[in-house]
Scaffold this active site. Structure first.
Site, PDB file in Angstrom:
ATOM      1  N   ASP A 286      23.394 -16.222 -11.059  1.00 50.00           N
ATOM      2  CA  ASP A 286      22.807 -15.460  -9.953  1.00 50.00           C
ATOM      3  C   ASP A 286      21.443 -16.035  -9.545  1.00 50.00           C
ATOM      4  O   ASP A 286      20.721 -16.576 -10.377  1.00 50.00           O
ATOM      5  CB  ASP A 286      22.667 -13.990 -10.379  1.00 50.00           C
ATOM      6  CG  ASP A 286      22.463 -13.061  -9.198  1.00 50.00           C
ATOM      7  OD1 ASP A 286      22.649 -13.493  -8.041  1.00 50.00           O
ATOM      8  OD2 ASP A 286      22.112 -11.880  -9.437  1.00 50.00           O
TER       9      ASP A 286
ATOM     10  N   ASN B 281      31.596 -10.060  -3.227  1.00 48.39           N
ATOM     11  CA  ASN B 281      30.891 -11.060  -2.408  1.00 48.39           C
ATOM     12  C   ASN B 281      31.587 -11.321  -1.066  1.00 48.39           C
ATOM     13  O   ASN B 281      30.976 -11.880  -0.143  1.00 48.39           O
ATOM     14  CB  ASN B 281      30.721 -12.383  -3.167  1.00 48.39           C
ATOM     15  CG  ASN B 281      29.727 -12.316  -4.314  1.00 48.39           C
ATOM     16  OD1 ASN B 281      29.869 -13.022  -5.312  1.00 48.39           O
ATOM     17  ND2 ASN B 281      28.705 -11.478  -4.206  1.00 48.39           N
TER      18      ASN B 281
HETATM   19  C1  IPE Z   1      27.215 -11.445  -9.159  1.00 43.48           C
HETATM   20  O1  IPE Z   1      26.070 -11.655  -8.395  1.00 43.48           O
HETATM   21  C2  IPE Z   1      28.301 -12.355  -8.715  1.00 43.48           C
HETATM   22  C3  IPE Z   1      28.063 -13.781  -8.910  1.00 43.48           C
HETATM   23  C4  IPE Z   1      27.017 -14.328  -9.498  1.00 43.48           C
HETATM   24  C5  IPE Z   1      29.091 -14.639  -8.415  1.00 43.48           C
HETATM   25  P1  IPE Z   1      25.715 -10.738  -7.136  1.00 43.48           P
HETATM   26  O2  IPE Z   1      24.453 -11.264  -6.565  1.00 43.48           O
HETATM   27  O3  IPE Z   1      26.883 -10.662  -6.231  1.00 43.48           O
HETATM   28  O4  IPE Z   1      25.505  -9.329  -7.805  1.00 43.48           O
HETATM   29  P2  IPE Z   1      24.725  -8.043  -7.295  1.00 43.48           P
HETATM   30  O5  IPE Z   1      25.226  -7.765  -5.917  1.00 43.48           O
HETATM   31  O6  IPE Z   1      23.267  -8.402  -7.295  1.00 43.48           O
HETATM   32  O7  IPE Z   1      25.050  -6.988  -8.286  1.00 43.48           O
HETATM   33  C1  IPE Z   2      24.784 -16.096  -6.795  1.00 41.83           C
HETATM   34  O1  IPE Z   2      23.599 -16.144  -6.065  1.00 41.83           O
HETATM   35  C2  IPE Z   2      25.937 -16.743  -6.065  1.00 41.83           C
HETATM   36  C3  IPE Z   2      26.905 -15.798  -5.492  1.00 41.83           C
HETATM   37  C4  IPE Z   2      26.894 -14.521  -5.707  1.00 41.83           C
HETATM   38  C5  IPE Z   2      27.919 -16.358  -4.620  1.00 41.83           C
HETATM   39  P1  IPE Z   2      23.251 -15.087  -4.936  1.00 41.83           P
HETATM   40  O2  IPE Z   2      23.767 -15.584  -3.634  1.00 41.83           O
HETATM   41  O3  IPE Z   2      23.694 -13.734  -5.327  1.00 41.83           O
HETATM   42  O4  IPE Z   2      21.662 -15.177  -4.952  1.00 41.83           O
HETATM   43  P2  IPE Z   2      20.643 -13.978  -4.737  1.00 41.83           P
HETATM   44  O5  IPE Z   2      20.984 -12.927  -5.737  1.00 41.83           O
HETATM   45  O6  IPE Z   2      20.800 -13.508  -3.326  1.00 41.83           O
HETATM   46  O7  IPE Z   2      19.303 -14.606  -4.995  1.00 41.83           O
HETATM   47 MG    MG Z   3      22.799 -12.263  -6.381  1.00 41.29          MG
END
Ligand code: IPE
Ligand code: IPE
Ligand code: MG
Length: 234
Positions: free
Chosen positions: A14, A62
């Site tokens: 993340d 996502n």
């Molecule tokens: C979890 O991260 C999913 C992945 C890293 C692929 P998110 O960024 O989607 O999670 P939330 O929304 O902060 O819980």
């Molecule tokens: C994780 O990074 C990747 C996916 C969930 C696809 P994020 O895109 O959630 O990054 P933040 O949480 O917005 O920084």
């Molecule tokens: Mg994230």
């Protein structure tokens, strides 16, 4: 260097978006960098003797992101699946995907299946990539499979137990994670491997995924080896 007790690491990768923002880049530039870091960390995990690495790349939730971000991620995935796995394959890694495949475009699914097919007899580390993955959906799908088996009278209620249930999950035949790492400072699980992490050790780091390094992985592994896992025993 790793203890036998650490076979399986699961990572919630993340922080790509925040990393990109801090550098005035697009969110998809952050995903691109994050995808490169995955290859480095997979290689590092192989080097330190991890048998199973499961990474959360894209959740079922996502799909709710903007069209621009989702289509950028899918384009990145197309390119990534086509050309990035040679080194892992040469190192005898087995590549598997878990998640709701029917939600992905068929050309992407074809590439995933090709990688699985090409590496199915490999004996090195298993890299499981969670793509369009949601743990509740996985558990519901397992419950549906049980209902079908029962309605056909292939099983009775007494045949249902933890072991058989585990075998109906996408992660059938993979041992449960010993350690879950989440980057970016968020202290939650976000629908990842809910059944499988019942007794996993959890480690949260503020490092954003694109900044995660082999050195940090090794530090976390060292921290893990000092923990006492009790499994409810006194
Ligand atoms: C979890 O991260 C999913 C992945 C890293 C692929 P998110 O960024 O989607 O999670 P939330 O929304 O902060 O819980
Ligand atoms: C994780 O990074 C990747 C996916 C969930 C696809 P994020 O895109 O959630 O990054 P933040 O949480 O917005 O920084
Ligand atoms: Mg994230």
């Amino acid at each position: 260097m790793t203890e036998k007790a650490l076979k399986h690491i699961a990572i919630i990768m993340d922080g790509n978006g925040r990393w990109a923002k801090s550098k005035h880049l697009s969110r998809n530039a952050g995903h691109k960098k994050g995808a490169q870091v995955l290859l480095e960390i997979a290689k590092a995990a192989q080097q330190i003797g991890i048998e199973y690495l499961t990474v959360y790349a894209f959740s079922t939730e996502n799909w709710k992101r903007s069209d621009e971000e989702v289509s950028g991620l899918m384009d990145l995935l197309r390119e990534y699946l086509s050309k990035n796995f040679d080194e892992l394959k040469e190192n005898d890694a087995k590549i598997l995907f878990i998640g709701e495949r029917y939600m992905l475009d068929s050309d992407i699914v074809a590439k995933m299946e090709e990688l699985e097919q090409q590496t199915r007899n490999n004996q090195g580390m298993t890299l499981q990539i969670a793509l369009s993955y949601g743990s509740r959906q996985e558990i519901v799908a397992a419950a549906k499979k049980i209902a079908v088996l029962a309605s056909k009278k292939d099983i009775t209620a007494d045949d249902i137990n933890e072991k058989m249930f585990s075998k109906l999950l996408y992660t059938a035949n993979i041992p449960d994670p010993d350690l879950v790492i989440r980057t970016s400072g968020e202290l939650r699980i976000s629908n990842y491997l809910l059944w499988q992490i019942a007794y996993s050790e959890l480690f949260f780091t503020k490092t954003l995924w694109p900044d995660f390094t082999k050195e940090e992985l090794i530090n976390i592994v060292e921290n893990f080896t000092k923990r006492e896992r009790r499994y409810g025993k006194a």
